[in-house]
Design an enzyme around this catalytic site. Sequence first.
Site, mmCIF file in Angstrom:
data_model
loop_
_atom_site.group_PDB
_atom_site.id
_atom_site.type_symbol
_atom_site.label_atom_id
_atom_site.label_comp_id
_atom_site.label_asym_id
_atom_site.label_seq_id
_atom_site.Cartn_x
_atom_site.Cartn_y
_atom_site.Cartn_z
ATOM 1 N N ARG A 80 0.813 -1.220 0.000
ATOM 2 C CA ARG A 80 0.000 0.000 0.000
ATOM 3 C C ARG A 80 0.844 1.266 0.000
ATOM 4 N NH1 ARG A 80 -2.372 -3.761 2.920
ATOM 5 N NH2 ARG A 80 -1.534 -2.951 4.857
ATOM 6 N N GLU A 88 4.611 -8.313 15.535
ATOM 7 C CA GLU A 88 3.962 -8.705 16.789
ATOM 8 C C GLU A 88 4.188 -10.190 17.073
ATOM 9 O OE1 GLU A 88 0.348 -6.422 15.561
ATOM 10 O OE2 GLU A 88 -0.129 -6.779 17.676
HETATM 11 P P1 AMP Z 1 4.016 -1.383 11.760
HETATM 12 O O1 AMP Z 1 5.301 -1.964 11.279
HETATM 13 O O2 AMP Z 1 3.475 -2.069 12.964
HETATM 14 O O3 AMP Z 1 4.070 0.111 11.932
HETATM 15 O O4 AMP Z 1 2.935 -1.694 10.640
HETATM 16 C C1 AMP Z 1 2.903 -0.928 9.509
HETATM 17 C C2 AMP Z 1 2.682 -1.733 8.265
HETATM 18 O O5 AMP Z 1 1.712 -2.758 8.438
HETATM 19 C C3 AMP Z 1 2.138 -0.828 7.199
HETATM 20 O O6 AMP Z 1 2.756 -1.164 5.967
HETATM 21 C C4 AMP Z 1 0.656 -1.065 7.188
HETATM 22 O O7 AMP Z 1 0.183 -1.146 5.869
HETATM 23 C C5 AMP Z 1 0.460 -2.385 7.910
HETATM 24 N N1 AMP Z 1 -0.473 -2.290 9.043
HETATM 25 C C6 AMP Z 1 -0.185 -2.473 10.352
HETATM 26 N N2 AMP Z 1 -1.271 -2.380 11.125
HETATM 27 C C7 AMP Z 1 -2.282 -2.090 10.285
HETATM 28 C C8 AMP Z 1 -3.684 -1.848 10.471
HETATM 29 N N3 AMP Z 1 -4.252 -1.883 11.681
HETATM 30 N N4 AMP Z 1 -4.422 -1.585 9.378
HETATM 31 C C9 AMP Z 1 -3.874 -1.545 8.157
HETATM 32 N N5 AMP Z 1 -2.571 -1.765 7.919
HETATM 33 C C10 AMP Z 1 -1.775 -2.046 8.968
#
Ligand code: AMP
Length: 170
Positions: free
Chosen positions: A58, A95
């Site tokens: 995305r 996670e």
């Molecule tokens: P993070 O590494 O935890 O910041 O997660 C970010 C990546 O995971 C991004 O590329 C987002 O597209 C995806 N992502 C994580 N959590 C979500 C969520 N609740 N909704 C949509 N995309 C998410």
Amino acid sequence: MNFEEYIRDIPDFPKPGIIFKDITPLLAVPEAFKGVIDTMAEKVKDLDFDTIVVPEARGFIFGSALAYKLGKKLVPIRKPGKLPYEVVEVSYSLEYGEAKIQMHKDALSKGEKVLIVDDVLATGGTIKAIETLVKKLEANISGVLCLAELSFLNPREKLSNVRVETLLKY
Ligand code: AMP
């Protein structure tokens, strides 16, 4: 324009307990998508950068439209096995478990100024991993720009001292 109206919450996707922020309704309304790209451009108009770096999938959507609008170079970050040339790689924790991302080793030059663009800033782990890749090639991070920020996960605590811009905060 209230962009939040165009983002759909999908509970328990891709696993129980996660509320997935689905951006496809926003992409389906041309004025909303255009509004997001124009607002993103506005947020970084005083930022000095050469190149937009984007993670699949995305990040590609928002980053490529913004690169077109601003006339900037675009660099994709991908999961292993997708990029055809030699790569630099970083592993990082999700996670649950581990993930790896890669970038072409000639994608950035020393001192190049980079803006990282993605859809959702959740824990900040992905952006932090991209920061590591960018630094491996001795490029500099000018800023981070995301459509939505899940501020209850405190992603900014993970990121180094860079400017972080987001259009929506949850
Ligand atoms: P993070 O590494 O935890 O910041 O997660 C970010 C990546 O995971 C991004 O590329 C987002 O597209 C995806 N992502 C994580 N959590 C979500 C969520 N609740 N909704 C949509 N995309 C998410």
